[in-house]
Design an enzyme around this catalytic site. Structure first.
Site, short mmCIF file in Angstrom:
data_model
loop_
_atom_site.label_atom_id
_atom_site.label_comp_id
_atom_site.label_asym_id
_atom_site.label_seq_id
_atom_site.Cartn_x
_atom_site.Cartn_y
_atom_site.Cartn_z
N LEU A 55 -22.45 -21.64 -23.72
CA LEU A 55 -21.65 -20.65 -24.45
C LEU A 55 -21.50 -21.17 -25.86
CD1 LEU A 55 -18.72 -19.79 -21.98
CD2 LEU A 55 -20.74 -18.41 -22.44
N ASP A 56 -21.60 -20.29 -26.85
CA ASP A 56 -21.38 -20.71 -28.22
C ASP A 56 -19.99 -21.32 -28.36
OD1 ASP A 56 -23.85 -19.73 -28.93
OD2 ASP A 56 -23.09 -17.86 -29.79
N THR A 57 -19.83 -22.16 -29.36
CA THR A 57 -18.55 -22.83 -29.58
C THR A 57 -17.38 -21.85 -29.64
OG1 THR A 57 -19.59 -24.70 -30.73
CG2 THR A 57 -17.25 -24.28 -31.19
#
Length: 229
Positions: A55-57
């Site tokens: 998952l993106d930050t």
């Protein structure tokens, strides 16, 4: 630092509610990450659990971790074979005229010294498909349910921009970065079937920062899926 909520747990799988702004791996410039807290997620097991996907930050919500090497191998295969269903809710920086649809735009990675790397829609890129449905709109912001068929890097972010015509609210790469303190994308549900076992199934509630900006969403709705042939 707040405790990470466990959404699902059994002998081979964990699903956690990943907080927004917490990277999975330690950034090059340093700082906190999920890696720093992975030992606390052993929960009595000898091994550290391993994230199965990314998952993106900025993205909050459901993140699957495997608790042993055999499970990791099988879970990776399930993702590669597109057996895992993932549902997201995003806030789009614009009001959509249509109610639902499918975005099929291939994606490719580019980079430059000025802007670093990013994804673009490109005919020669890797195929990417996202189904979407409008959930509500308010003050120029639309809440959208996304169900990606593929799992390309930044897929929903670039599909929002190139397919819907508006970036996700707060996205600093594909939008202006304004209107929200982060890219407003939340991994709401994850479902992974397992042979001979109950599926891994988890749902992550919308976080507080999302709720403050989110148009009203129906309590019950059907997630977008592929149109019938």
């Amino acid at each position: 630092m707040s405790e990470i909520e466990i959404l699902f747990e059994d002998g081979e799988a964990l699903v956690i509610d990943k907080p927004a702004r917490l990277p999975i791996e330690t950034p090059r410039k340093g700082g906190p990450s999920l890696e720093d807290r992975i030992e606390t997620l052993r929960l009595g097991f000898q091994r550290d659990p391993v994230p199965v996907h990314r998952l993106d930050t900025d993205t909050s919500g459901c993140l699957l971790l495997a608790r042993n090497p055999k499970a990791l191998k099988r879970f990776n295969a399930a993702f590669e074979n597109r057996e895992v269903t993932k549902h997201y809710i995003g806030l789009v920086a614009g009001e959509l005229s249509e109610d639902e649809g499918t975005i099929a735009l291939s994606l490719s990675k580019i980079s430059s010294a000025e802007k670093g790397w990013r994804m673009i829609a490109a005919k020669k890129g890797k195929p990417a498909v996202t189904h979407w449905k409008k959930l509500g709109a308010k003050d120029g912001v639309t809440a959208v349910a996304f169900t990606p068929e593929t799992g390309r890097t930044h897929q929903i972010r670039i599909h929002a921009l190139a397919g819907l015509g508006f970036p996700l609210l707060g996205d600093p790469v594909y939008g202006s970065g304004k209107g929200a303190p982060r890219t407003m994308l939340h991994a709401s549900h994850l479902i992974m079937p397992r042979e001979g076992k109950d599926p891994v199934e988890a749902a992550a509630p919308l976080p507080a920062d999302f709720m403050r900006l989110c148009p009203e969403i129906p309590d019950v709705f059907e997630w977008p899926t592929a149109p019938e042939a």
